[in-house]
Design a protein around this motif. Structure first.
Motif, PDB file in Angstrom:
ATOM      1  N   ASP A 358       0.815  -1.211   0.000  1.00  0.00           N
ATOM      2  CA  ASP A 358       0.000   0.000   0.000  1.00  0.00           C
ATOM      3  C   ASP A 358       0.854   1.269   0.000  1.00  0.00           C
ATOM      4  O   ASP A 358       0.733   2.105  -0.888  1.00  0.00           O
ATOM      5  N   LEU A 359       1.722   1.384   1.009  1.00  0.00           N
ATOM      6  CA  LEU A 359       2.524   2.608   1.115  1.00  0.00           C
ATOM      7  C   LEU A 359       3.653   2.612   0.077  1.00  0.00           C
ATOM      8  O   LEU A 359       3.808   3.573  -0.683  1.00  0.00           O
ATOM      9  N   GLY A 360       4.409   1.509   0.041  1.00  0.00           N
ATOM     10  CA  GLY A 360       5.583   1.444  -0.833  1.00  0.00           C
ATOM     11  C   GLY A 360       5.220   1.625  -2.303  1.00  0.00           C
ATOM     12  O   GLY A 360       5.847   2.417  -3.018  1.00  0.00           O
ATOM     13  N   ASN A 361       4.195   0.911  -2.743  1.00  0.00           N
ATOM     14  CA  ASN A 361       3.822   1.017  -4.158  1.00  0.00           C
ATOM     15  C   ASN A 361       3.315   2.397  -4.520  1.00  0.00           C
ATOM     16  O   ASN A 361       3.607   2.905  -5.604  1.00  0.00           O
ATOM     17  N   LEU A 362       2.538   3.005  -3.628  1.00  0.00           N
ATOM     18  CA  LEU A 362       2.025   4.347  -3.913  1.00  0.00           C
ATOM     19  C   LEU A 362       3.190   5.302  -4.161  1.00  0.00           C
ATOM     20  O   LEU A 362       3.206   6.058  -5.142  1.00  0.00           O
ATOM     21  N   PHE A 387     -13.028  12.322  -9.256  1.00  0.00           N
ATOM     22  CA  PHE A 387     -12.328  11.641  -8.148  1.00  0.00           C
ATOM     23  C   PHE A 387     -11.442  12.570  -7.310  1.00  0.00           C
ATOM     24  O   PHE A 387     -11.020  12.210  -6.235  1.00  0.00           O
ATOM     25  N   ASP A 388     -11.120  13.776  -7.836  1.00  0.00           N
ATOM     26  CA  ASP A 388     -10.184  14.636  -7.090  1.00  0.00           C
ATOM     27  C   ASP A 388     -10.746  15.024  -5.721  1.00  0.00           C
ATOM     28  O   ASP A 388     -10.053  14.941  -4.705  1.00  0.00           O
ATOM     29  N   ASP A 389     -12.011  15.462  -5.734  1.00  0.00           N
ATOM     30  CA  ASP A 389     -12.585  15.992  -4.484  1.00  0.00           C
ATOM     31  C   ASP A 389     -12.572  14.962  -3.369  1.00  0.00           C
ATOM     32  O   ASP A 389     -12.253  15.270  -2.219  1.00  0.00           O
ATOM     33  N   LYS A 427      -6.297   3.820  -5.039  1.00  0.00           N
ATOM     34  CA  LYS A 427      -7.500   3.622  -5.851  1.00  0.00           C
ATOM     35  C   LYS A 427      -7.594   4.737  -6.906  1.00  0.00           C
ATOM     36  O   LYS A 427      -7.999   4.497  -8.053  1.00  0.00           O
ATOM     37  N   TYR A 428      -7.178   5.931  -6.530  1.00  0.00           N
ATOM     38  CA  TYR A 428      -7.202   7.092  -7.436  1.00  0.00           C
ATOM     39  C   TYR A 428      -6.310   6.821  -8.655  1.00  0.00           C
ATOM     40  O   TYR A 428      -6.642   7.194  -9.776  1.00  0.00           O
ATOM     41  N   ILE A 429      -5.199   6.154  -8.432  1.00  0.00           N
ATOM     42  CA  ILE A 429      -4.321   5.802  -9.568  1.00  0.00           C
ATOM     43  C   ILE A 429      -5.082   4.876 -10.519  1.00  0.00           C
ATOM     44  O   ILE A 429      -5.101   5.080 -11.735  1.00  0.00           O
ATOM     45  N   VAL A 450      -3.236  14.903 -11.765  1.00  0.00           N
ATOM     46  CA  VAL A 450      -3.336  13.605 -11.070  1.00  0.00           C
ATOM     47  C   VAL A 450      -2.055  13.346 -10.274  1.00  0.00           C
ATOM     48  O   VAL A 450      -2.099  12.993  -9.092  1.00  0.00           O
ATOM     49  N   LEU A 451      -0.915  13.577 -10.926  1.00  0.00           N
ATOM     50  CA  LEU A 451       0.347  13.283 -10.236  1.00  0.00           C
ATOM     51  C   LEU A 451       0.597  14.267  -9.098  1.00  0.00           C
ATOM     52  O   LEU A 451       1.131  13.909  -8.046  1.00  0.00           O
TER      53      LEU A 451
END
Ligand code: ME8
Length: 659
Positions: A358-362, A387-389, A427-429, A450-451
């Motif tokens: 979760d953390l590492g991949n993000l 999805f931004d909001d 999930k946003y990715i 997004v980035l």
């Protein structure tokens, strides 16, 4: 604006010799809370330490031919070394052998005596003369001394007592008027029903039969006994009663005493009663947490040699996986207030799923994409989208929610709030599919947004994670040009949009490499089993030496006649597969042949044995050793690790009787 104060304590630990991950639990939890409060703008005082007096320590030191302090010092150093590895940010490490603590306890004892809250009487208990120890009825084993198993007798000892019974009503009122005082709430009824309502007995607070303790200065035959020595550490550490009591004035009453559930009673009955007797305010809150269980047992020092392949030494776990991983496991896995289970497997899965995945991949995906699509320069968030909001809302609220959980003293929940943001960002990715946006030049602005949003989510979550796992977030934030050492507060975590577009973003290397769980578990199992076997071997060796040194019991000629000994000749010899010790020998007894498995491989080569005459115990019951049916045993002489086969001094025919 004046800073608010926050005083948090762990219990003081008994330095009995074996620190395990269970002992790390209370302190790691307190450290996370202390760090969180500091970053939330509080002036924090975090106290931990060691509880060094008493009979047990006195006895253990004696067993090792040491003075108590010679025995304790290296153990305390070992604990401090673990705290350093785990990054425990205590403000003071108190030892009950510290001069200021001793002075403070003596002063408290005298004050209570002068006020009549401590009085002299007689303690009656079961006494074991050889052990010079008093035991309560409940401590006896089958009515005998639990240490040596010998007879005990009722004896009286002059002692001082604290008038605990006098405070029953005030204690009941304390619980009733302050629902926050003891948490979890489930423990309150136990205190009221089982102890206050059942009738509080006055407490024995001095001993004359124990020497290793704080002397009662006005009656030096007595030493202060256990709780009146240990509990006041919480105020002696702040200089209560000393010339400079500024810390006491600033931080008392304590905001949170964190304790294991088994010592809640002492912290919510005896300690408040002592404070009431001293006319001091009682602690604001006591929290009784559950235990870390290994295979259903409380991991305890006395059971340290229980056969188990679980890693329990914090040093070893830190060495293999790092201190963040151990801290994360302790803070996240154990449902707060309840018992939690440790296994190597649960630890490894936690590391993989939360930290590596979760953390590492993000972090690695986001920083890699910023490098791949924008040359390592953080783009501007110029084109908002679906999805931004949702992501931004979760990010902005993460601190508030985590902070509420910390105030409820629910550390796993606080971490859960931060991981909610991490999960949402992952999930946003998947929802925004930056790799598809990157294929279309007209979507560059959206891709940049997004980035950027991902980078901000990482900044906020890594900052919030600092109190829990102090190392990894520093590396993560560094990739975004942030020096986390200088990040002393949470001022920036409720604002989305703090990172400046145009800054360089480094491609972050995996912070928590994924562990191959199956392979790792096998490696640990093998290592632990080998360790147990070596230990067993050592114990056996020690036991054997004792047997050799001890005289064998006398036997009659008839006893000896039961053993049939014959001269035999070694015909063949081969090594037994899979055994380090055994050789398989074929022996001739003249009129018959025998197969024997003999544990002499370390001492003889096969070629030295073939043709040799040996002495065989020929009527020994058959036994299967490593798959070989052994039909007897050859005699050897053994001393100090040297082993030599017994042979007739002159050649004798095979089958000759030895007697
Ligand atoms: O009780 N899981 O000291 P202590 C979770 N000196 N917590 C554990 C644990 C486990 N397996 N094993 C130990 C004392 N602990 C007294 C305290 S305070 C004035 C005096 C926790 O070394 C335990 O619950 O036996 C307690 O909170 C702490 O370690 C110290 O235990």
């Amino acid at each position: 604006m004046e800073k608010k104060n926050f005083y948090i304590t762990t219990p003081i630990y008994y330095p009995s010799g074996n620190w395990h991950i269970g002992t790390c639990y209370t302190t790691v939890v307190c450290d996370a809370i202390a760090r969180f409060k500091r970053m939330s703008g509080y002036d924090v005082f975090f106290l931990t330490g060691t509880d060094e007096h008493g009979q047990k320590i006195e006895e253990k030191a004696k067993e090792q031919g040491k003075t108590p302090i010679e025995f304790i010092d290296p153990i305390v150093d070992g604990l401090k070394a673990i705290w350093a590895k785990l990054g425990i940010s205590y403000d003071r490490f108190i030892r009950t052998t510290d001069a200021d603590h001793i002075k403070c306890v003596q002063k408290i004892f005298k004050t209570l005596y002068e006020k009549g809250d401590i009085y002299k009487s007689e303690y009656e208990g079961w006494y074991c003369t050889p052990c010079e120890s008093f035991w309560t009825e409940g401590q006896l084993k089958d009515g005998k001394c639990p240490d040596c198993g010998r007879e005990v007798h009722l004896e009286k000892e002059e002692s001082y007592f604290f008038r605990l019974s006098k405070y029953a009503d005030r204690l009941r009122k304390l619980f009733n008027d302050n629902p926050e005082f003891l948490q979890p709430k489930s423990r309150v009824n136990e205190m009221i029903n089982n102890f206050i309502d059942a009738g509080l007995q006055d407490l024995c607070v001095s001993r004359t039969s124990i020497k290793w303790g704080i002397p009662v200065d006005f009656d030096p035959n007595h030493v202060v006994y256990v709780w009146v020595d240990a509990l006041p550490n919480y105020i002696s550490a702040l200089g209560y009663g000393a010339e400079d009591s500024s810390l006491f004035d600033k931080f008392w009453p304590c905001d949170l005493h964190m304790t294991g559930k088994e010592i809640v009673r002492f912290h919510t009955l005896i300690w408040p009663a002592i404070l009431m007797a001293l006319d001091l305010p009682v602690p604001k809150r006591v929290y009784g947490h559950g235990w870390l269980l290994i295979g259903g047992d409380k991991l305890s020092k006395s059971k340290g040699d229980k056969i188990s392949t679980e890693l329990t030494d914090p040093n070893e776990i830190i060495e293999r996986y790092g201190s963040d991983a151990l801290r994360y496991f302790l803070l996240r896995e154990i449902p707060f207030g309840n018992d939690g289970i440790y296994t190597n497997e649960i630890l490894l899965h936690r590391i993989n799923s939360d930290l590596a995945n979760d953390l590492g991949n993000l972090v690695s995906r986001t920083t890699a994409m910023i490098n791949q699509y924008f040359g390592g320069i953080l783009p501007s968030p110029i084109e908002a989208g679906e999805f931004d909001d949702d992501l931004i809302n979760i990010a902005k609220n993460a601190y508030k929610n985590a902070s509420l959980a910390i105030d409820e003293i629910n550390v796993p929940k606080a971490l859960g709030e931060i991981f909610k943001l991490i999960g949402r960002a992952n999930k946003y990715i998947d929802e925004t599919t930056p790799w598809i946006l990157a294929k279309d030049e007209s979507k560059k602005a959206r891709l940049g947004t997004v980035l950027y949003n991902l980078a901000e989510s990482i900044r906020i979550s890594a900052t919030l994670l600092l109190p829990f796992i102090p190392n990894a977030p520093v590396k993560i934030l560094k990739c975004f040009g942030i020096d986390a050492e200088k990040l002393l507060n949470f001022d920036s975590v409720e604002t989305f949009g703090v990172l400046k577009a145009g800054i360089s973003v480094e491609k972050c290397a995996p912070i928590f490499p994924r562990i191959d769980v199956k392979k790792e578990l096998k490696e640990i199992d093998d290592m632990m089993i080998k360790r147990h076997k070596e230990k067993e071997k050592e114990l056996k060796k020690m036991a054997n030496n004792t047997v050799i040194e001890e005289k064998a019991p006398e036997i009659t000629i008839d006893d000896f006649a039961k053993v049939e000994l014959k001269v035999a000749k070694v015909l063949t010899c081969e090594e037994v597969k899979g055994s380090k010790k055994l050789l398989k020998l074929t022996l001739s007894l003249g009129d018959e042949e025998r197969t024997v498995a003999s544990g002499i491989k370390e001492y003889y080569k096969c070629e030295d044995l073939v043709g040799k005459k040996v002495v065989l115990v020929s009527n020994l019951k058959k036994a299967k050793l490593c798959g070989v049916e052994s039909q007897g045993m050859i005699l050897c002489a053994e001393k100090d690790g040297k082993v030599v086969i017994v042979s007739p001094s002159q050649d004798m025919p095979e089958g000759s009787i030895v007697r």
